[in-house]
Design an enzyme around this catalytic site. Structure first.
Site, mmCIF file in Angstrom:
data_model
loop_
_atom_site.group_PDB
_atom_site.id
_atom_site.type_symbol
_atom_site.label_atom_id
_atom_site.label_comp_id
_atom_site.label_asym_id
_atom_site.label_seq_id
_atom_site.Cartn_x
_atom_site.Cartn_y
_atom_site.Cartn_z
ATOM 1 C CB SER A 152 55.635 61.737 38.184
ATOM 2 O OG SER A 152 56.713 60.849 37.760
ATOM 3 C CE1 TYR A 165 53.858 57.571 41.037
ATOM 4 C CE2 TYR A 165 55.528 57.564 38.979
ATOM 5 C CZ TYR A 165 54.789 57.865 40.207
ATOM 6 O OH TYR A 165 55.629 59.147 40.628
#
Length: 274
Positions: A152, A165
Site C-alpha cells: 500500500s 496498517y
C-alpha cells in the site's frame, strides 16, 4: 504484416492463486487472470462471496476457504493445489485489513488497542509471509513463477490514524524484497514484487467514507489531493498485477509498483489523519 495466428492470452497455461479474492482488488485480479487465460484458485474467509465468484467464472475458477494467518489452512490449501493442479505458477497475496472494520480500535500510535494491533499484523504481514513460504514450496520446481504481494501507499509513508496498517504494509514491502533475493540466491525460478495501491475505491474504504452526502463530501476531499483528480478502481491494480505475473516482467524482481494517481510523486499534501 498482420499476425493471423491465434492470439495468445498473457497467462495461458498457468495456475494462479489469489487470496482475499471475494471482493475489491482481489476479485478484480482473479477476474483479469481468468480473462488472460489462467486457471485460478480464489480464497477468502467470506465463503458466500468467494463461492459466488467461482460459480460465475465457471470451471477455470475454484474457491477454497483460507484464513491467511492460519498456517494449518495454508498447508491444507497447498495439498489441494498439489493434488488437483500439480503446480503453482503465480501467487497474489492480496488478503488484508485496515483494522477499522474488524476491531474496535483506536489505531493511532499513542492509544492503539493491542488486540486490534495483533489482528492487523497477523492478517497483513503474517498472512503474506505464510503465503510466500508455501508459495515458494509450490513454485520452486516451476519453469518460471511470480509472487505479487499487495502492499500500500501506507507502507511507504506514515499514517497517524492507522499505525498497525501502515507498519504491516511497510513490512510487506520489505519482505517482498527479501523473498526476491532469497529465491534468486537459491536459484529458484521465482520472482517476487510488490504493488502499492492508494486511493482505490473498494469496500475497505467504507468505514472512512461513510454513507450518503457525507460519503460524497469525503470522497471529493480525497480526490482533491490526488494529482490525477479521481480515485482509482480495482481493475487499475489488477492490470499491474497481471503484468507482474506475466513473462512481460521477467526481468523484474524485488521491485515495487505504485498505483496511486500520482500521490507518491509528491504533488499532494501530506497524508492527514483519517
Amino acid at each position: 504484416m498482420k499476425n493471423k495466428g491465434k492470439v495468445m492470452s498473457r497467462l495461458n497455461n498457468t495456475v494462479i492463486l489469489v487470496t482475499g479474492a471475494a471482493q475489491g482488488i482481489g476479485q478484480a485480479c482473479a477476474n483479469l487472470c481468468i480473462e488472460e487465460g489462467a486457471d485460478v484458485i480464489v480464497t477468502d474467509i467470506n465463503d458466500n462471496l468467494g463461492m459466488e465468484l467461482a460459480k460465475n467464472q465457471g470451471d477455470r475458477c475454484v474457491y477454497q476457504h483460507l484464513d491467511v494467518e492460519n498456517e494449518t489452512e495454508w498447508q491444507e490449501l497447498c495439498a489441494f493445489i498439489r493434488r488437483h493442479y500439480g503446480r503453482l505458477d503465480g501467487l497474489v497475496n492480496n488478503a488484508g485489513i485496515t483494522g477499522f472494520l474488524e476491531s474496535p480500535g483506536p489505531q493511532d500510535p499513542e492509544h492503539f488497542d493491542m488486540e486490534s494491533w495483533r489482528k492487523v499484523i497477523e492478517t497483513n504481514l503474517t498472512g503474506t509471509a505464510l503465503g510466500c513460504k508455501y508459495g515458494i514450496q509450490l513454485m520452486k520446481e516451476s519453469a518460471g513463477a511470480s509472487i505479487v504481494n499487495i502492499s500500500s501507499r501506507s507502507g511507504i509513508v506514515g499514517i497517524p490514524g492507522a499505525a498497525a496498517y501502515a507498519a504491516s504494509k511497510a513490512a510487506v514491502r520489505n519482505h517482498s524484497k527479501t523473498v526476491a533475493l532469497y529465491c534468486a540466491q537459491q536459484g529458484y525460478p521465482i520472482r517476487c514484487n510488490s504493488v502499492h495501491p492508494a486511493a482505490i475505491l473498494t469496500p475497505i474504504w467504507d468505514a472512512m467514507l461513510g454513507q450518503g452526502p457525507e460519503r460524497v463530501k469525503a470522497k471529493n476531499a480525497i480526490e482533491a489531493e490526488i494529482p490525477l483528480g479521481y480515485m482509482g478502481s480495482p481493475i487499475d491494480v489488477a492490470y499491474a498485477v497481471v503484468y507482474l505475473l506475466s513473462k512481460e516482467s521477467r526481468y523484474m524482481t524485488g521491485s515495487e509498483l505504485h498505483i496511486d494517481g500520482g500521490i507518491l510523486a509528491g504533488s499532494s499534501a501530506s497524508p492527514k489523519q483519517n
